[in-house]
Design a protein around this motif. Structure first.
Motif, PDB file in Angstrom:
ATOM      1  N   ALA A  62      -5.149   2.406  -1.045  1.00 36.38           N
ATOM      2  CA  ALA A  62      -6.484   2.103  -1.567  1.00 36.38           C
ATOM      3  C   ALA A  62      -6.913   3.147  -2.593  1.00 36.38           C
ATOM      4  O   ALA A  62      -7.535   2.818  -3.612  1.00 36.38           O
ATOM      5  N   GLU A  63      -6.575   4.416  -2.341  1.00 39.27           N
ATOM      6  CA  GLU A  63      -6.979   5.496  -3.233  1.00 39.27           C
ATOM      7  C   GLU A  63      -6.124   5.584  -4.490  1.00 39.27           C
ATOM      8  O   GLU A  63      -6.625   5.867  -5.565  1.00 39.27           O
ATOM      9  N   ARG A  64      -4.826   5.373  -4.351  1.00 38.55           N
ATOM     10  CA  ARG A  64      -3.904   5.626  -5.455  1.00 38.55           C
ATOM     11  C   ARG A  64      -3.113   4.404  -5.898  1.00 38.55           C
ATOM     12  O   ARG A  64      -2.246   4.508  -6.758  1.00 38.55           O
ATOM     13  N   GLY A  65      -3.364   3.275  -5.288  1.00 39.46           N
ATOM     14  CA  GLY A  65      -2.594   2.074  -5.587  1.00 39.46           C
ATOM     15  C   GLY A  65      -2.689   1.613  -7.022  1.00 39.46           C
ATOM     16  O   GLY A  65      -1.769   0.966  -7.527  1.00 39.46           O
ATOM     17  N   HIS A  66      -3.754   1.956  -7.701  1.00 34.86           N
ATOM     18  CA  HIS A  66      -3.910   1.568  -9.108  1.00 34.86           C
ATOM     19  C   HIS A  66      -2.875   2.258  -9.997  1.00 34.86           C
ATOM     20  O   HIS A  66      -2.606   1.808 -11.101  1.00 34.86           O
ATOM     21  N   GLN A  67      -2.268   3.335  -9.504  1.00 34.44           N
ATOM     22  CA  GLN A  67      -1.276   4.068 -10.283  1.00 34.44           C
ATOM     23  C   GLN A  67       0.144   3.536 -10.077  1.00 34.44           C
ATOM     24  O   GLN A  67       1.059   3.950 -10.768  1.00 34.44           O
ATOM     25  N   VAL A  68       0.315   2.639  -9.114  1.00 35.99           N
ATOM     26  CA  VAL A  68       1.641   2.140  -8.754  1.00 35.99           C
ATOM     27  C   VAL A  68       1.931   0.858  -9.521  1.00 35.99           C
ATOM     28  O   VAL A  68       1.092  -0.040  -9.598  1.00 35.99           O
ATOM     29  N   ARG A  69       3.134   0.772 -10.068  1.00 35.99           N
ATOM     30  CA  ARG A  69       3.531  -0.451 -10.759  1.00 35.99           C
ATOM     31  C   ARG A  69       3.779  -1.551  -9.732  1.00 35.99           C
ATOM     32  O   ARG A  69       4.283  -1.303  -8.636  1.00 35.99           O
ATOM     33  N   ALA A  70       3.468  -2.759 -10.087  1.00 32.62           N
ATOM     34  CA  ALA A  70       3.583  -3.898  -9.174  1.00 32.62           C
ATOM     35  C   ALA A  70       5.002  -4.059  -8.636  1.00 32.62           C
ATOM     36  O   ALA A  70       5.191  -4.380  -7.461  1.00 32.62           O
ATOM     37  N   GLU A  71       6.019  -3.819  -9.464  1.00 32.71           N
ATOM     38  CA  GLU A  71       7.396  -4.023  -9.020  1.00 32.71           C
ATOM     39  C   GLU A  71       7.891  -2.919  -8.081  1.00 32.71           C
ATOM     40  O   GLU A  71       8.935  -3.068  -7.447  1.00 32.71           O
ATOM     41  N   THR A  72       7.156  -1.811  -7.941  1.00 30.60           N
ATOM     42  CA  THR A  72       7.594  -0.717  -7.070  1.00 30.60           C
ATOM     43  C   THR A  72       6.675  -0.501  -5.869  1.00 30.60           C
ATOM     44  O   THR A  72       6.826   0.484  -5.153  1.00 30.60           O
TER      45      THR A  72
END
Length: 184
Positions: A62-72
């Motif tokens: 929730a805190e850092r998910g915006h930094q993760v690419r969808a495919e990873t």
């Protein structure tokens, strides 16, 4: 807040802009919760700790998910879950060690002041009683108790039948008990 920010339906604060949208979080939770939970139970061997690690994993998402690419996302979730599990395991080991130290110190504090002296006296009495046994019996006691050898190993080493080794030890213990009872 100005009127133009209120009129925009998608207006978010800077803190909200850095978080994963709740709909996406719910979707990812529904998709990966069961398999991550099984993975964490396998790693931790404790369902309660696994639930804690799973919760911490999704909090980080929730805190850092915006930094993760969808495919990873899946790999990222497993990596974070593993690190959370290891952190919980380390924390549990530290807590267990603290409990053991507390129990040990309590055991020492609960003993009477002369407990060490009484133990030394008892050890000396046992040594004297062993010294009064026959040479065969002393050898049997030394090999069995001090060297922690099995009766089969003792019998093989001395070249005697197993029954003879057992009989010598039994006789030695009976004599020791008698000597110690007389001294007390």
């Amino acid at each position: 807040m100005s009127d133009e920010n209120c009129s925009q339906p998608d207006a978010r604060t800077p803190a909200d802009a850095e978080r994963l949208p709740s709909g996406m979080l719910q979707t990812l939770y529904a998709r990966y919760e069961a398999e991550l939970s099984r993975f964490l139970v396998g790693v931790l061997r404790d369902t309660h700790l696994a639930a804690d690690a799973l919760q911490a994993t999704f909090i980080k998402l929730a805190e850092r998910g915006h930094q993760v690419r969808a495919e990873t996302v899946k790999g990222w979730l497993y990596r974070v879950a593993y690190h959370e599990a290891m952190w919980l395991r380390r924390r549990q080991n530290v807590d267990d060690a603290a409990v053991r130290r507390a129990a040990w110190s309590r055991t020492i504090l609960d003993q009477p002041a002369d407990a060490g002296l009484l133990r030394q006296e008892t050890v000396e009495l046992v040594r004297q009683a062993i010294g009064e046994l026959s040479a065969e019996q002393q050898q049997m006691v030394r090999m069995r108790i001090y060297e922690e050898k099995t009766f089969a190993a003792i019998a093989a080493e001395l070249g005697i039948p197993l029954g003879t080794a057992l009989a010598r030890m039994r006789t030695a213990l009976v004599r020791l008990r008698q000597k110690l009872e007389r001294q007390q």
